[in-house]
Design a protein around this motif. Structure first.
Motif, PDB file in Angstrom:
ATOM      1  N   GLN A  45     -18.672 -33.535 -65.790  1.00 32.95           N
ATOM      2  CA  GLN A  45     -18.715 -34.424 -64.626  1.00 32.95           C
ATOM      3  C   GLN A  45     -19.700 -35.563 -64.833  1.00 32.95           C
ATOM      4  O   GLN A  45     -19.432 -36.703 -64.470  1.00 32.95           O
ATOM      5  N   SER A  46     -20.825 -35.264 -65.443  1.00 28.14           N
ATOM      6  CA  SER A  46     -21.820 -36.299 -65.727  1.00 28.14           C
ATOM      7  C   SER A  46     -21.233 -37.386 -66.631  1.00 28.14           C
ATOM      8  O   SER A  46     -21.448 -38.585 -66.399  1.00 28.14           O
ATOM      9  N   LEU A  47     -20.498 -36.978 -67.638  1.00 28.70           N
ATOM     10  CA  LEU A  47     -19.869 -37.942 -68.535  1.00 28.70           C
ATOM     11  C   LEU A  47     -18.792 -38.740 -67.800  1.00 28.70           C
ATOM     12  O   LEU A  47     -18.680 -39.959 -67.985  1.00 28.70           O
ATOM     13  N   ALA A  48     -18.025 -38.075 -66.962  1.00 30.90           N
ATOM     14  CA  ALA A  48     -17.001 -38.777 -66.176  1.00 30.90           C
ATOM     15  C   ALA A  48     -17.643 -39.803 -65.250  1.00 30.90           C
ATOM     16  O   ALA A  48     -17.132 -40.926 -65.101  1.00 30.90           O
ATOM     17  N   ASP A  49     -18.756 -39.442 -64.644  1.00 36.57           N
ATOM     18  CA  ASP A  49     -19.462 -40.366 -63.756  1.00 36.57           C
ATOM     19  C   ASP A  49     -19.978 -41.573 -64.535  1.00 36.57           C
ATOM     20  O   ASP A  49     -19.923 -42.712 -64.053  1.00 36.57           O
ATOM     21  N   GLY A  66     -10.474 -24.296 -65.417  1.00 39.43           N
ATOM     22  CA  GLY A  66     -10.791 -23.004 -66.004  1.00 39.43           C
ATOM     23  C   GLY A  66     -11.307 -23.084 -67.426  1.00 39.43           C
ATOM     24  O   GLY A  66     -11.323 -24.142 -68.052  1.00 39.43           O
ATOM     25  N   PRO A  67     -11.727 -21.926 -67.933  1.00 43.32           N
ATOM     26  CA  PRO A  67     -12.356 -21.871 -69.250  1.00 43.32           C
ATOM     27  C   PRO A  67     -11.418 -22.181 -70.412  1.00 43.32           C
ATOM     28  O   PRO A  67     -11.873 -22.602 -71.473  1.00 43.32           O
ATOM     29  N   ALA A  68     -10.126 -22.021 -70.220  1.00 42.10           N
ATOM     30  CA  ALA A  68      -9.199 -22.300 -71.313  1.00 42.10           C
ATOM     31  C   ALA A  68      -9.020 -23.792 -71.552  1.00 42.10           C
ATOM     32  O   ALA A  68      -8.598 -24.200 -72.629  1.00 42.10           O
ATOM     33  N   VAL A  69      -9.377 -24.605 -70.567  1.00 41.13           N
ATOM     34  CA  VAL A  69      -9.128 -26.046 -70.635  1.00 41.13           C
ATOM     35  C   VAL A  69     -10.412 -26.862 -70.699  1.00 41.13           C
ATOM     36  O   VAL A  69     -10.403 -28.016 -71.122  1.00 41.13           O
ATOM     37  N   VAL A  70     -11.536 -26.284 -70.339  1.00 45.30           N
ATOM     38  CA  VAL A  70     -12.767 -27.062 -70.192  1.00 45.30           C
ATOM     39  C   VAL A  70     -13.210 -27.747 -71.482  1.00 45.30           C
ATOM     40  O   VAL A  70     -13.762 -28.856 -71.445  1.00 45.30           O
ATOM     41  N   MET A  71     -12.944 -27.163 -72.637  1.00 41.13           N
ATOM     42  CA  MET A  71     -13.322 -27.828 -73.889  1.00 41.13           C
ATOM     43  C   MET A  71     -12.443 -29.048 -74.153  1.00 41.13           C
ATOM     44  O   MET A  71     -12.915 -30.051 -74.705  1.00 41.13           O
ATOM     45  N   ASP A  72     -11.191 -28.988 -73.741  1.00 41.46           N
ATOM     46  CA  ASP A  72     -10.333 -30.167 -73.847  1.00 41.46           C
ATOM     47  C   ASP A  72     -10.856 -31.270 -72.928  1.00 41.46           C
ATOM     48  O   ASP A  72     -10.881 -32.441 -73.310  1.00 41.46           O
ATOM     49  N   GLN A  73     -11.277 -30.891 -71.729  1.00 37.69           N
ATOM     50  CA  GLN A  73     -11.845 -31.869 -70.810  1.00 37.69           C
ATOM     51  C   GLN A  73     -13.107 -32.485 -71.402  1.00 37.69           C
ATOM     52  O   GLN A  73     -13.316 -33.702 -71.307  1.00 37.69           O
ATOM     53  N   LEU A  74     -13.932 -31.668 -72.017  1.00 35.99           N
ATOM     54  CA  LEU A  74     -15.154 -32.172 -72.639  1.00 35.99           C
ATOM     55  C   LEU A  74     -14.822 -33.152 -73.762  1.00 35.99           C
ATOM     56  O   LEU A  74     -15.403 -34.235 -73.848  1.00 35.99           O
ATOM     57  N   ALA A  75     -13.872 -32.806 -74.609  1.00 38.92           N
ATOM     58  CA  ALA A  75     -13.490 -33.686 -75.719  1.00 38.92           C
ATOM     59  C   ALA A  75     -12.961 -35.020 -75.201  1.00 38.92           C
ATOM     60  O   ALA A  75     -13.296 -36.082 -75.736  1.00 38.92           O
ATOM     61  N   ASP A  80     -13.881 -40.788 -73.940  1.00 38.63           N
ATOM     62  CA  ASP A  80     -13.914 -41.836 -72.918  1.00 38.63           C
ATOM     63  C   ASP A  80     -15.289 -42.506 -72.829  1.00 38.63           C
ATOM     64  O   ASP A  80     -15.377 -43.715 -72.636  1.00 38.63           O
ATOM     65  N   VAL A  81     -16.351 -41.721 -72.957  1.00 40.39           N
ATOM     66  CA  VAL A  81     -17.707 -42.286 -72.930  1.00 40.39           C
ATOM     67  C   VAL A  81     -17.875 -43.279 -74.073  1.00 40.39           C
ATOM     68  O   VAL A  81     -18.379 -44.389 -73.890  1.00 40.39           O
TER      69      VAL A  81
END
Length: 101
Positions: A45-49, A66-75, A80-81
């Motif tokens: 969320q910090s990176l998205a902000d 969920g935990p199965a997707v959170v690493m994809d969101q992080l990547a 994007d950053v």
């Protein structure tokens, strides 16, 4: 998901650290991963902000998938950053997250 270096604009150090975080995440037992989800989501969320601020658009909440997707969101947020030119000390933030896992 393991980020690729071929043709990547991502600095080598950031790519390596993201790969380490993802690898560590995939080694965690589910109960441990679930207990660490809040810290991962805070970083995502910090990176998205930061991206929203760099682009001059309102920040929006990143959905909890969920935990199965959170690493994809992080990547995606790391990419994007960097694309937004909003470097957020990514290498160190990812290393801190990996150590917290």
């Amino acid at each position: 998901m393991t980020p690729s270096r071929a043709g990547s604009p991502t600095p080598h150090e950031v790519s390596d650290e993201l790969r380490r975080v993802v690898g560590r995440w995939h080694q965690l037992p589910l109960d441990h991963a679930l207990s660490r989800m809040p810290s991962v989501r805070v970083l995502v969320q910090s990176l998205a902000d930061r991206v929203a601020a760099a682009r001059g658009v309102p920040a929006t909440a990143v959905p909890d998938l969920g935990p199965a997707v959170v690493m994809d969101q992080l990547a995606v947020m790391v990419h994007d950053v960097l694309a937004a030119g909003a470097d957020a000390d990514l290498e160190h933030r990812l290393a801190d997250l990996r150590r917290a896992l």
